[in-house]
Write a protein that holds these residues in place. Sequence first.
Motif, PDB file in Angstrom:
ATOM      1  N   LYS A 158     -35.866 -70.413  39.253  1.00  0.00           N
ATOM      2  CA  LYS A 158     -36.294 -70.461  40.652  1.00  0.00           C
ATOM      3  C   LYS A 158     -35.885 -71.783  41.311  1.00  0.00           C
ATOM      4  O   LYS A 158     -35.405 -71.789  42.445  1.00  0.00           O
ATOM      5  CB  LYS A 158     -37.811 -70.278  40.721  1.00  0.00           C
ATOM      6  CG  LYS A 158     -38.351 -70.214  42.113  1.00  0.00           C
ATOM      7  CD  LYS A 158     -39.849 -69.971  42.094  1.00  0.00           C
ATOM      8  CE  LYS A 158     -40.401 -69.944  43.495  1.00  0.00           C
ATOM      9  NZ  LYS A 158     -41.839 -69.701  43.517  1.00  0.00           N
ATOM     10  N   THR A 159     -36.047 -72.873  40.607  1.00  0.00           N
ATOM     11  CA  THR A 159     -35.726 -74.188  41.166  1.00  0.00           C
ATOM     12  C   THR A 159     -34.239 -74.329  41.457  1.00  0.00           C
ATOM     13  O   THR A 159     -33.853 -74.788  42.533  1.00  0.00           O
ATOM     14  CB  THR A 159     -36.176 -75.304  40.202  1.00  0.00           C
ATOM     15  OG1 THR A 159     -37.565 -75.149  39.928  1.00  0.00           O
ATOM     16  CG2 THR A 159     -35.923 -76.672  40.788  1.00  0.00           C
ATOM     17  N   HIS A 210     -33.195 -72.017  44.352  1.00  0.00           N
ATOM     18  CA  HIS A 210     -33.639 -72.600  45.626  1.00  0.00           C
ATOM     19  C   HIS A 210     -32.742 -73.774  46.025  1.00  0.00           C
ATOM     20  O   HIS A 210     -32.387 -73.925  47.191  1.00  0.00           O
ATOM     21  CB  HIS A 210     -35.092 -73.045  45.526  1.00  0.00           C
ATOM     22  CG  HIS A 210     -35.605 -73.666  46.774  1.00  0.00           C
ATOM     23  ND1 HIS A 210     -35.819 -72.933  47.929  1.00  0.00           N
ATOM     24  CD2 HIS A 210     -35.925 -74.947  47.068  1.00  0.00           C
ATOM     25  CE1 HIS A 210     -36.245 -73.744  48.874  1.00  0.00           C
ATOM     26  NE2 HIS A 210     -36.327 -74.973  48.378  1.00  0.00           N
ATOM     27  N   ASP A 248     -29.426 -72.417  47.319  1.00  0.00           N
ATOM     28  CA  ASP A 248     -29.616 -71.864  48.662  1.00  0.00           C
ATOM     29  C   ASP A 248     -29.741 -72.959  49.712  1.00  0.00           C
ATOM     30  O   ASP A 248     -29.181 -72.854  50.803  1.00  0.00           O
ATOM     31  CB  ASP A 248     -30.849 -70.965  48.708  1.00  0.00           C
ATOM     32  CG  ASP A 248     -30.662 -69.671  47.934  1.00  0.00           C
ATOM     33  OD1 ASP A 248     -29.497 -69.299  47.666  1.00  0.00           O
ATOM     34  OD2 ASP A 248     -31.685 -69.042  47.590  1.00  0.00           O
ATOM     35  N   SER A 249     -30.469 -74.021  49.398  1.00  0.00           N
ATOM     36  CA  SER A 249     -30.638 -75.096  50.377  1.00  0.00           C
ATOM     37  C   SER A 249     -29.334 -75.851  50.617  1.00  0.00           C
ATOM     38  O   SER A 249     -29.044 -76.252  51.745  1.00  0.00           O
ATOM     39  CB  SER A 249     -31.751 -76.052  49.951  1.00  0.00           C
ATOM     40  OG  SER A 249     -31.398 -76.769  48.802  1.00  0.00           O
TER      41      SER A 249
END
Length: 98
Positions: free
Chosen positions: A37-38, A41, A44-45
């Motif tokens: 997940k990290t 994310h 994506d950022s």
Amino acid sequence: MITFVFTLRKIKKKITISDDGNTINDLAMLGVDLTTKTRSHYIDSVLQQYGVDMFEEVIKVTVSKDRFPIIKQNILQAILKIDDLYSTRHENLKIFFS
């Protein structure tokens, strides 16, 4: 390890720049788990920060000719930041915190 292999395609008055999936593929081959997940994310950022897209593990962007120089730099910066995930491999983290 950074490999800059780009594909440029000109369709009408637009240019598509892509890494042909090399960035994500190289990280996967080096043992970086990109499904966490990290890390997802983070990717994506970075993509959002530099205004580039990723579709089926291919980082790419389509722009007009007049914006090509700026966007070319943006995609390079995005690839560099995503490639930095190599340093977060499990083996590297053990060494870093030892």
